[in-house]
Design a protein around this motif. Structure first.
Motif, short mmCIF file in Angstrom:
data_model
loop_
_atom_site.label_atom_id
_atom_site.label_comp_id
_atom_site.label_asym_id
_atom_site.label_seq_id
_atom_site.Cartn_x
_atom_site.Cartn_y
_atom_site.Cartn_z
N VAL A 1 34.52 -50.82 1.45
CA VAL A 1 34.16 -50.10 0.22
C VAL A 1 35.39 -49.93 -0.65
CG1 VAL A 1 33.39 -47.87 -0.71
CG2 VAL A 1 32.11 -48.95 1.14
N ARG A 2 36.49 -49.51 -0.07
CA ARG A 2 37.72 -49.28 -0.84
C ARG A 2 38.26 -50.57 -1.45
NH1 ARG A 2 39.54 -45.33 3.77
NH2 ARG A 2 38.68 -43.39 2.94
N LYS A 3 38.09 -51.69 -0.76
CA LYS A 3 38.57 -52.97 -1.27
C LYS A 3 37.61 -53.61 -2.27
CE LYS A 3 41.35 -54.19 2.76
NZ LYS A 3 41.47 -55.08 3.93
N SER A 4 36.41 -53.06 -2.40
CA SER A 4 35.38 -53.70 -3.24
C SER A 4 35.78 -53.73 -4.71
CB SER A 4 34.04 -52.98 -3.08
OG SER A 4 34.08 -51.71 -3.74
N GLY A 5 36.49 -52.71 -5.18
CA GLY A 5 36.91 -52.66 -6.57
C GLY A 5 35.87 -52.10 -7.52
N HIS A 6 34.63 -51.95 -7.07
CA HIS A 6 33.61 -51.46 -7.98
C HIS A 6 33.05 -50.10 -7.58
CE1 HIS A 6 30.94 -53.29 -4.97
NE2 HIS A 6 29.92 -52.67 -5.52
N VAL A 7 33.21 -49.70 -6.33
CA VAL A 7 32.72 -48.39 -5.90
C VAL A 7 33.78 -47.70 -5.03
CG1 VAL A 7 30.24 -48.86 -6.00
CG2 VAL A 7 31.52 -49.45 -3.93
N LYS A 8 33.66 -46.37 -4.97
CA LYS A 8 34.49 -45.56 -4.08
C LYS A 8 33.57 -44.52 -3.45
CE LYS A 8 35.88 -42.54 -7.85
NZ LYS A 8 36.97 -42.07 -8.68
N LEU B 1 28.09 -43.38 -3.14
CA LEU B 1 28.97 -44.26 -3.88
C LEU B 1 29.12 -43.81 -5.33
CD1 LEU B 1 27.87 -47.73 -2.48
CD2 LEU B 1 29.67 -46.20 -1.67
N ASP B 2 30.34 -43.87 -5.79
CA ASP B 2 30.68 -43.53 -7.17
C ASP B 2 31.37 -44.75 -7.77
OD1 ASP B 2 30.95 -42.02 -9.44
OD2 ASP B 2 32.49 -40.69 -8.65
N CYS B 3 31.40 -44.82 -9.06
CA CYS B 3 32.03 -45.95 -9.74
C CYS B 3 33.55 -45.86 -9.56
CB CYS B 3 31.67 -45.94 -11.21
SG CYS B 3 32.29 -47.37 -12.10
N ASP B 4 34.17 -46.95 -9.17
CA ASP B 4 35.62 -46.94 -8.93
C ASP B 4 36.41 -47.18 -10.21
OD1 ASP B 4 37.91 -46.71 -7.35
OD2 ASP B 4 38.02 -48.87 -7.03
N TYR B 5 35.83 -47.80 -11.21
CA TYR B 5 36.58 -48.14 -12.41
C TYR B 5 36.20 -47.28 -13.62
CZ TYR B 5 32.36 -50.95 -13.11
OH TYR B 5 31.06 -51.36 -13.22
N TRP B 6 35.42 -46.22 -13.38
CA TRP B 6 35.00 -45.31 -14.44
C TRP B 6 34.92 -43.92 -13.83
CZ3 TRP B 6 34.85 -46.23 -19.45
CH2 TRP B 6 34.14 -45.37 -20.31
#
Length: 178
Positions: A75-82, A157-162
């Protein structure tokens, strides 16, 4: 070793079943489809299968902590979610005499989370929350062999880039309420 009776693809499938990596492959295939407001649950053996249409189950024939570690890394490496991490509040009140291994589990879990914010909620509250969430959003449940009660971990899951600050700024510029 290659056996003439099996194609290389067939041998790979057999190897995944033998090594227990089938769930990992399935998870890796599903992760790109999951996004903001989806859930990933890494649960103990007694966690019930539910009928909600948005819930999907994978079985990992492993202990919970190695599965959770793998899921968190991906999940952490996905780049789109955290992950927003939740655990059962009850876990903090179980004694070693009630469930052998619970102290070690809590210590290893603490090390795995490494100071991250972890929210607790009563176990029954989790089911109510998931019931409403699964009506709109996918909930992926990875069931493990863990047999210590209240050890399930719930990742919203939350958005990682926003983030909330960026959203608030956007809404202010649009003159719209949050």
């Amino acid at each position: 070793m290659f056996n003439g009776c099996y194609s290389p693809d067939r041998l790979e499938n057999i190897e995944q079943k033998v090594t227990g990596n089938t769930w990992k492959k399935q998870f890796e295939e599903k992760l790109p489809f999951l996004g903001h407001r989806n859930w990933i649950l890494v649960v103990d053996k007694a966690f019930p299968e539910q009928n909600a249409p948005g819930m999907e189950y994978l079985y990992a024939d492993e202990d919970l902590l190695p599965v959770l570690k793998s899921v968190l890394e991906k999940v952490r490496k996905s780049g789109h979610v955290k992950p927003i991490i939740y655990q059962d509040k009850e876990l903090g009140f179980i004694t070693e005499s009630q469930a052998k291994g619970v102290q070690q589990f809590r210590q290893e879990l603490s090390t795995l989370f490494n100071g991250q914010n972890v929210q607790t909620m009563l176990h029954d509250s989790v089911f109510k929350k998931l019931d409403s969430e699964a009506k709109l959003f996918k909930v992926l449940v990875i069931k493990t062999n863990q047999v210590i009660p209240y050890t399930s971990i719930f990742l919203q899951l939350d958005c990682d880039y926003w983030n909330g600050d960026k959203e608030k700024e956007l809404r202010n510029r649009m003159k719209l309420p949050l």
